[in-house]
Design an enzyme around this catalytic site. Structure first.
Site, PDB file in Angstrom:
ATOM      1  N   ARG A 141     -14.202   2.658   3.808  1.00  0.00           N
ATOM      2  CA  ARG A 141     -13.239   1.558   3.845  1.00  0.00           C
ATOM      3  C   ARG A 141     -13.855   0.260   4.360  1.00  0.00           C
ATOM      4  NH1 ARG A 141      -7.830   2.993   3.278  1.00  0.00           N
ATOM      5  NH2 ARG A 141      -7.390   5.234   3.375  1.00  0.00           N
ATOM      6  N   LYS A 198      -5.303   4.227  -7.044  1.00  0.00           N
ATOM      7  CA  LYS A 198      -6.497   5.024  -6.762  1.00  0.00           C
ATOM      8  C   LYS A 198      -6.201   6.521  -6.725  1.00  0.00           C
ATOM      9  CE  LYS A 198      -7.643   2.978  -2.933  1.00  0.00           C
ATOM     10  NZ  LYS A 198      -6.554   1.996  -2.909  1.00  0.00           N
ATOM     11  N   ARG A 235      11.143   2.124   1.737  1.00  0.00           N
ATOM     12  CA  ARG A 235      10.361   2.390   2.943  1.00  0.00           C
ATOM     13  C   ARG A 235       9.795   1.091   3.497  1.00  0.00           C
ATOM     14  NH1 ARG A 235       5.795   6.226   1.099  1.00  0.00           N
ATOM     15  NH2 ARG A 235       5.059   5.605   3.170  1.00  0.00           N
ATOM     16  N   ARG A 248       9.390   0.180  -5.359  1.00  0.00           N
ATOM     17  CA  ARG A 248       9.563   1.614  -5.144  1.00  0.00           C
ATOM     18  C   ARG A 248      10.787   1.902  -4.273  1.00  0.00           C
ATOM     19  NH1 ARG A 248       3.582   4.093  -4.001  1.00  0.00           N
ATOM     20  NH2 ARG A 248       3.968   3.205  -1.929  1.00  0.00           N
ATOM     21  N   ARG A 287      -0.951  -5.515   4.401  1.00  0.00           N
ATOM     22  CA  ARG A 287      -1.924  -4.512   3.949  1.00  0.00           C
ATOM     23  C   ARG A 287      -2.989  -5.157   3.055  1.00  0.00           C
ATOM     24  NH1 ARG A 287       1.373   0.147   1.188  1.00  0.00           N
ATOM     25  NH2 ARG A 287      -0.694   1.094   1.018  1.00  0.00           N
TER      26      ARG A 287
END
Length: 217
Positions: free
Chosen positions: A88, A13, A160, A127, A171
């Site tokens: 949201r 996004k 992370r 990542r 999430r």
């Protein structure tokens, strides 16, 4: 054009918002940016938001919506805007509709970036972040030449907590519970357009702009 961008974490996004807003020549407005600006400027809303943030609590909808109201009333938003990260939840979407009605306008389109959970986990869990310069690499899409070493500064790369598979899965559960209902909400208004958000960034941008063109964007 006035639009909202929705999609799960890892859908791209933020990246697409930049490209689409530039194409439309409208401001990209994110709640994160609004929070930071208000807190940095010490506005009454910023002071109130910081009180919740410092306590590790979610900023109440009322505070968030009032910040969005002030931002959308600024001159650069008169001819259009792109909202990224807001609304949201369905209550926030309902409040946004009322806010825009008060301003004498309404959303034109809600663009949904469609990507499945397995792809999200693949994107985010790969990542690696440099402890030295902060650059983000990806073990599959943008790997460094040496394992766990940043090509830019030689710093150590690490994963992370937000990028660990179990955190990503949580999430996604929160997204499915709180944000995914927006698809039905805006679909019922006839404003929802979904695009395939898999593949190269440039291809996704082309699909998004093609979808907007059908709405006069």
């Amino acid at each position: 054009m006035r639009l909202v961008l929705v999609g799960p974490p890892g859908a791209g996004k933020g990246t697409q918002a930049e490209f689409i807003a530039a194409h439309l020549a409208v401001p990209k407005i994110s709640t994160g940016d609004i929070f930071r600006a208000n807190v940095a400027q010490g506005t009454p809303l910023g002071v109130e938001a910081k009180r919740y943030m410092d306590a590790g609590q979610l900023v109440p909808d009322e505070v968030t919506i009032n910040m969005v109201r002030e931002r959308l009333a600024e001159p650069d938003s008169t001819d259009g805007f792109l909202l990224d990260g807001f609304p949201r939840t369905t209550p926030q979407a309902n409040a946004l509709d009322k806010l825009l009605a008060d301003l004498g306008t309404a959303l034109d389109i809600v663009l949904e970036l469609v990507v499945d959970d397995d792809e999200v986990i693949r994107r985010l869990s790969g990542r690696r972040t440099c402890r030295g310069c902060g650059k983000i690499w990806h073990v599959e899409f943008d790997p460094p030449s040496g394992e766990d070493i940043c090509d830019r500064c030689g710093g150590e790369l690490f994963q992370r907590d937000d990028d660990k598979a179990e955190t990503i899965a949580e999430r996604l559960r929160v997204y499915a519970r709180d944000t995914a209902p927006l698809v039905d909400y805006y679909g019922a208004q006839g404003k929802l357009v979904g695009i395939d958000a898999t593949g190269p960034v440039e291809d996704v941008t082309v699909r998004a702009i093609d979808a907007l063109r059908s709405y006069g964007g």
